[in-house]
Design a protein around this motif. Sequence first.
Motif, PDB file in Angstrom:
ATOM      1  N   GLY A 186      52.149  44.835  54.521  1.00  0.00           N
ATOM      2  CA  GLY A 186      53.542  44.554  54.832  1.00  0.00           C
ATOM      3  C   GLY A 186      54.381  45.763  54.454  1.00  0.00           C
ATOM      4  O   GLY A 186      53.847  46.864  54.227  1.00  0.00           O
ATOM      5  N   ASP A 187      55.660  45.566  54.344  1.00  0.00           N
ATOM      6  CA  ASP A 187      56.572  46.656  54.031  1.00  0.00           C
ATOM      7  C   ASP A 187      56.428  47.056  52.565  1.00  0.00           C
ATOM      8  O   ASP A 187      56.957  46.397  51.668  1.00  0.00           O
ATOM      9  CB  ASP A 187      58.012  46.212  54.325  1.00  0.00           C
ATOM     10  N   GLY A 188      55.685  48.112  52.309  1.00  0.00           N
ATOM     11  CA  GLY A 188      55.516  48.625  50.957  1.00  0.00           C
ATOM     12  C   GLY A 188      54.469  47.906  50.131  1.00  0.00           C
ATOM     13  O   GLY A 188      54.380  48.119  48.915  1.00  0.00           O
ATOM     14  N   TRP A 189      53.647  47.068  50.769  1.00  0.00           N
ATOM     15  CA  TRP A 189      52.605  46.369  50.019  1.00  0.00           C
ATOM     16  C   TRP A 189      51.356  46.198  50.874  1.00  0.00           C
ATOM     17  O   TRP A 189      51.389  46.281  52.098  1.00  0.00           O
ATOM     18  CB  TRP A 189      53.087  45.003  49.524  1.00  0.00           C
ATOM     19  N   ALA A 190      50.247  45.980  50.178  1.00  0.00           N
ATOM     20  CA  ALA A 190      48.990  45.651  50.849  1.00  0.00           C
ATOM     21  C   ALA A 190      48.244  44.660  49.971  1.00  0.00           C
ATOM     22  O   ALA A 190      48.388  44.658  48.741  1.00  0.00           O
ATOM     23  CB  ALA A 190      48.141  46.896  51.088  1.00  0.00           C
ATOM     24  N   ARG A 191      47.414  43.831  50.614  1.00  0.00           N
ATOM     25  CA  ARG A 191      46.708  42.776  49.889  1.00  0.00           C
ATOM     26  C   ARG A 191      45.267  42.701  50.397  1.00  0.00           C
ATOM     27  O   ARG A 191      45.022  42.753  51.608  1.00  0.00           O
ATOM     28  CB  ARG A 191      47.413  41.441  50.089  1.00  0.00           C
ATOM     29  N   ALA A 192      44.350  42.577  49.445  1.00  0.00           N
ATOM     30  CA  ALA A 192      42.935  42.410  49.795  1.00  0.00           C
ATOM     31  C   ALA A 192      42.317  41.417  48.827  1.00  0.00           C
ATOM     32  O   ALA A 192      42.794  41.236  47.705  1.00  0.00           O
ATOM     33  CB  ALA A 192      42.194  43.748  49.729  1.00  0.00           C
ATOM     34  N   SER A 193      41.247  40.782  49.278  1.00  0.00           N
ATOM     35  CA  SER A 193      40.568  39.836  48.387  1.00  0.00           C
ATOM     36  C   SER A 193      39.076  39.849  48.638  1.00  0.00           C
ATOM     37  O   SER A 193      38.602  40.217  49.723  1.00  0.00           O
ATOM     38  CB  SER A 193      41.122  38.418  48.567  1.00  0.00           C
ATOM     39  N   VAL A 194      38.337  39.437  47.611  1.00  0.00           N
ATOM     40  CA  VAL A 194      36.887  39.267  47.705  1.00  0.00           C
ATOM     41  C   VAL A 194      36.534  37.943  47.032  1.00  0.00           C
ATOM     42  O   VAL A 194      37.305  37.398  46.243  1.00  0.00           O
ATOM     43  CB  VAL A 194      36.116  40.431  47.033  1.00  0.00           C
ATOM     44  N   ILE A 195      35.371  37.433  47.352  1.00  0.00           N
ATOM     45  CA  ILE A 195      34.861  36.219  46.724  1.00  0.00           C
ATOM     46  C   ILE A 195      33.951  36.607  45.574  1.00  0.00           C
ATOM     47  O   ILE A 195      33.039  37.429  45.740  1.00  0.00           O
ATOM     48  CB  ILE A 195      34.097  35.339  47.729  1.00  0.00           C
ATOM     49  N   LYS A 196      34.184  36.018  44.419  1.00  0.00           N
ATOM     50  CA  LYS A 196      33.342  36.327  43.265  1.00  0.00           C
ATOM     51  C   LYS A 196      31.963  35.706  43.428  1.00  0.00           C
ATOM     52  O   LYS A 196      31.829  34.511  43.659  1.00  0.00           O
ATOM     53  CB  LYS A 196      33.966  35.824  41.970  1.00  0.00           C
ATOM     54  N   ASP A 197      30.958  36.533  43.275  1.00  0.00           N
ATOM     55  CA  ASP A 197      29.564  36.092  43.287  1.00  0.00           C
ATOM     56  C   ASP A 197      29.011  36.341  41.890  1.00  0.00           C
ATOM     57  O   ASP A 197      28.811  37.482  41.493  1.00  0.00           O
ATOM     58  CB  ASP A 197      28.776  36.880  44.336  1.00  0.00           C
ATOM     59  N   ALA A 198      28.789  35.278  41.138  1.00  0.00           N
ATOM     60  CA  ALA A 198      28.281  35.405  39.772  1.00  0.00           C
ATOM     61  C   ALA A 198      26.756  35.413  39.723  1.00  0.00           C
ATOM     62  O   ALA A 198      26.171  35.279  38.642  1.00  0.00           O
ATOM     63  CB  ALA A 198      28.830  34.282  38.895  1.00  0.00           C
ATOM     64  N   GLY A 199      26.111  35.567  40.885  1.00  0.00           N
ATOM     65  CA  GLY A 199      24.651  35.555  40.892  1.00  0.00           C
ATOM     66  C   GLY A 199      24.130  34.174  40.529  1.00  0.00           C
ATOM     67  O   GLY A 199      24.658  33.153  40.974  1.00  0.00           O
ATOM     68  N   ASP A 200      23.125  34.128  39.688  1.00  0.00           N
ATOM     69  CA  ASP A 200      22.537  32.854  39.271  1.00  0.00           C
ATOM     70  C   ASP A 200      23.109  32.348  37.957  1.00  0.00           C
ATOM     71  O   ASP A 200      22.550  31.433  37.340  1.00  0.00           O
ATOM     72  CB  ASP A 200      21.009  33.002  39.143  1.00  0.00           C
ATOM     73  N   ASP A 201      24.221  32.930  37.527  1.00  0.00           N
ATOM     74  CA  ASP A 201      24.848  32.463  36.293  1.00  0.00           C
ATOM     75  C   ASP A 201      25.724  31.244  36.585  1.00  0.00           C
ATOM     76  O   ASP A 201      26.423  31.221  37.602  1.00  0.00           O
ATOM     77  CB  ASP A 201      25.707  33.573  35.676  1.00  0.00           C
ATOM     78  N   PRO A 202      25.704  30.225  35.704  1.00  0.00           N
ATOM     79  CA  PRO A 202      26.562  29.047  35.917  1.00  0.00           C
ATOM     80  C   PRO A 202      28.001  29.322  35.503  1.00  0.00           C
ATOM     81  O   PRO A 202      28.561  28.686  34.617  1.00  0.00           O
ATOM     82  CB  PRO A 202      25.907  27.987  35.017  1.00  0.00           C
ATOM     83  N   ASP A 203      28.625  30.283  36.152  1.00  0.00           N
ATOM     84  CA  ASP A 203      29.971  30.743  35.824  1.00  0.00           C
ATOM     85  C   ASP A 203      30.993  29.858  36.528  1.00  0.00           C
ATOM     86  O   ASP A 203      30.884  29.617  37.737  1.00  0.00           O
ATOM     87  CB  ASP A 203      30.106  32.199  36.289  1.00  0.00           C
ATOM     88  N   VAL A 204      32.013  29.381  35.800  1.00  0.00           N
ATOM     89  CA  VAL A 204      33.002  28.479  36.406  1.00  0.00           C
ATOM     90  C   VAL A 204      33.825  29.178  37.479  1.00  0.00           C
ATOM     91  O   VAL A 204      34.442  28.514  38.323  1.00  0.00           O
ATOM     92  CB  VAL A 204      33.950  27.867  35.347  1.00  0.00           C
ATOM     93  N   THR A 205      33.845  30.514  37.475  1.00  0.00           N
ATOM     94  CA  THR A 205      34.628  31.229  38.481  1.00  0.00           C
ATOM     95  C   THR A 205      33.783  31.663  39.678  1.00  0.00           C
ATOM     96  O   THR A 205      34.295  32.339  40.571  1.00  0.00           O
ATOM     97  CB  THR A 205      35.306  32.471  37.867  1.00  0.00           C
TER      98      THR A 205
END
Length: 373
Positions: free
Chosen positions: A59-78
């Motif tokens: 947008g005007d003076g900003w940019a946004r990007a995102s990724v999905i967290k992959d915790a592998g085989d760890d039982p991570d809440v995120t």
Amino acid sequence: MARKPDGPLRKGWTTGACATAATRAAWQALLSGDFPDPVTITLPRGETPSFELIKAETGDGWARASVIKDAGDDPDVTHGAEIIATVRHGKPGNGITFHAGDGVGTITKPGLPLPPGEAAINPKPREMMIAQITELCETFGAKPDVEIEISIPGGAEIATKTWNGRLGIVGGLSVLGTTGVVIPFSCSAWIHSIHRGIDVARATGRIHVAGATGKTSEAAIRAFYDLPEEAIMDMGDFVGGMLKYLRKNPVAFVSIAGGFAKLVKLAQGHLDLHSSRSEVDFDKLAQTVALSGGDAELQDQTRNANTAKQVLELCQAAGVRIEDTIARQACESARATLDGAGAIEIVVTDRSGTIIARHGVGDFEPFRPVQAN
């Protein structure tokens, strides 16, 4: 805690690594007009993971990007959370600043690596993001005056499953990760939270803290001393992780509360009480029965028992106070690990939360329970 599966386990990426990747992609897009997809970053130990972008917006003076967290085989809440970075040109001379967006917490208590009022984006992830911003500024001839806002949709709800509320981090999750890599079942996030809990307790003037192996024993010790939330450590199975940190960052008095079976393991010298990493030695437990006054028949029953709970019930039926001996032995084990850095007591609870044995409280006279045992 989830049980570790058999076979090789897949590593994952921390929220800090994901935030760094999203930040690099957004800043590169703001400087060049193009998003790198996938985006590749360099982690502190030299790994160069690539991340597929989910969002790529400008947008005007900003940019946004995102990724999905992959915790592998760890039982991570995120695991599976979307980590979003929004970057903007900052005021000249302001440098790189960090801001908490939706789902990222704000620090409200002293004792954490950042002061109250700061976004809960830990120092190492900040370093990682600064390195990426700086590299891109050099490439494109830009000034490193950047506002970085990290958001995690649903982060406030996910944070209820973490220690953040107790640590004084409100509004969402923390952005964590010292290496950028999640080692499955290393439980590093849990141990990190124990350490930060101790830091907060010390910074808020607490001279008595309590670690508990579970919710029942936590409720028991908290009610027994009327302890505030910041004095309670969600120790779980990691008694060693708590005691070793307290050895270097002491408080005057430490209570360890837990069920009989967990504290049998501590009494036998184990500092990780999880069932997959330690187990009760029933031959040793039979020796403890003997020390407690149990006869040869009770000792034989102990050697052939299936669980520590069964041994406790056998001893109770025989009028043998094995719980007192276990409390004393567990206190000796914990005291050896603490190595003189404060006084310590052990509190043994049954499954209903009733305190059935204590040892070590006399080491620190100022503390008295709220109610009689």
